[in-house]
Design a protein around this motif. Sequence first.
Motif, short mmCIF file in Angstrom:
data_model
loop_
_atom_site.label_atom_id
_atom_site.label_comp_id
_atom_site.label_asym_id
_atom_site.label_seq_id
_atom_site.Cartn_x
_atom_site.Cartn_y
_atom_site.Cartn_z
N ASN A 141 0.83 -1.21 0.00
CA ASN A 141 0.00 0.00 0.00
C ASN A 141 0.86 1.26 0.00
N THR A 197 2.03 1.58 -3.51
CA THR A 197 0.92 2.00 -4.36
C THR A 197 0.66 3.49 -4.21
N LYS A 229 -9.77 7.96 -9.16
CA LYS A 229 -9.35 6.64 -9.64
C LYS A 229 -8.48 5.90 -8.63
N GLN A 230 -7.95 6.60 -7.65
CA GLN A 230 -7.04 5.97 -6.69
C GLN A 230 -7.68 4.82 -5.89
N PRO A 231 -8.92 4.96 -5.41
CA PRO A 231 -9.51 3.82 -4.68
C PRO A 231 -9.58 2.55 -5.52
N LYS A 232 -9.85 2.68 -6.81
CA LYS A 232 -9.92 1.50 -7.68
C LYS A 232 -8.54 0.86 -7.83
N PHE A 260 -6.04 1.04 -5.61
CA PHE A 260 -5.73 0.40 -4.33
C PHE A 260 -6.50 -0.91 -4.17
N ARG A 261 -7.78 -0.89 -4.50
CA ARG A 261 -8.61 -2.09 -4.35
C ARG A 261 -8.10 -3.21 -5.23
N THR A 262 -7.78 -2.91 -6.48
CA THR A 262 -7.30 -3.92 -7.41
C THR A 262 -5.99 -4.54 -6.92
N ASN A 296 -4.75 -4.52 -3.85
CA ASN A 296 -4.95 -5.25 -2.60
C ASN A 296 -5.61 -6.61 -2.81
N VAL A 297 -6.58 -6.68 -3.71
CA VAL A 297 -7.23 -7.96 -4.00
C VAL A 297 -6.23 -8.93 -4.61
N THR A 318 -3.75 -10.06 -1.96
CA THR A 318 -4.41 -10.97 -1.01
C THR A 318 -4.58 -12.36 -1.61
#
Length: 59
Positions: free
Chosen positions: A17, A20, A33-36, A38-40, A42-43, A46
């Motif tokens: 993170n 990122t 666009k940053q949350p997308k 980070f989510r991508t 992180n998924v 994981t």
Amino acid sequence: MTAFFIAFALFILFYINTLTNTLCIQKEIPDEKQPKVFRTINVLITILLISSYVEVLFK
């Protein structure tokens, strides 16, 4: 073994993170666009960590 792997996974997620965030700043990715991003990431990380744990568990 499990406790070590969980601690290692949390460290990896925190570090990824941080990287990122640096990427978003360097590439000037818009705030919406940053949350997308980070989510991508992180998924995907994981999934990689869970598959690594399963591989170590059943080896």
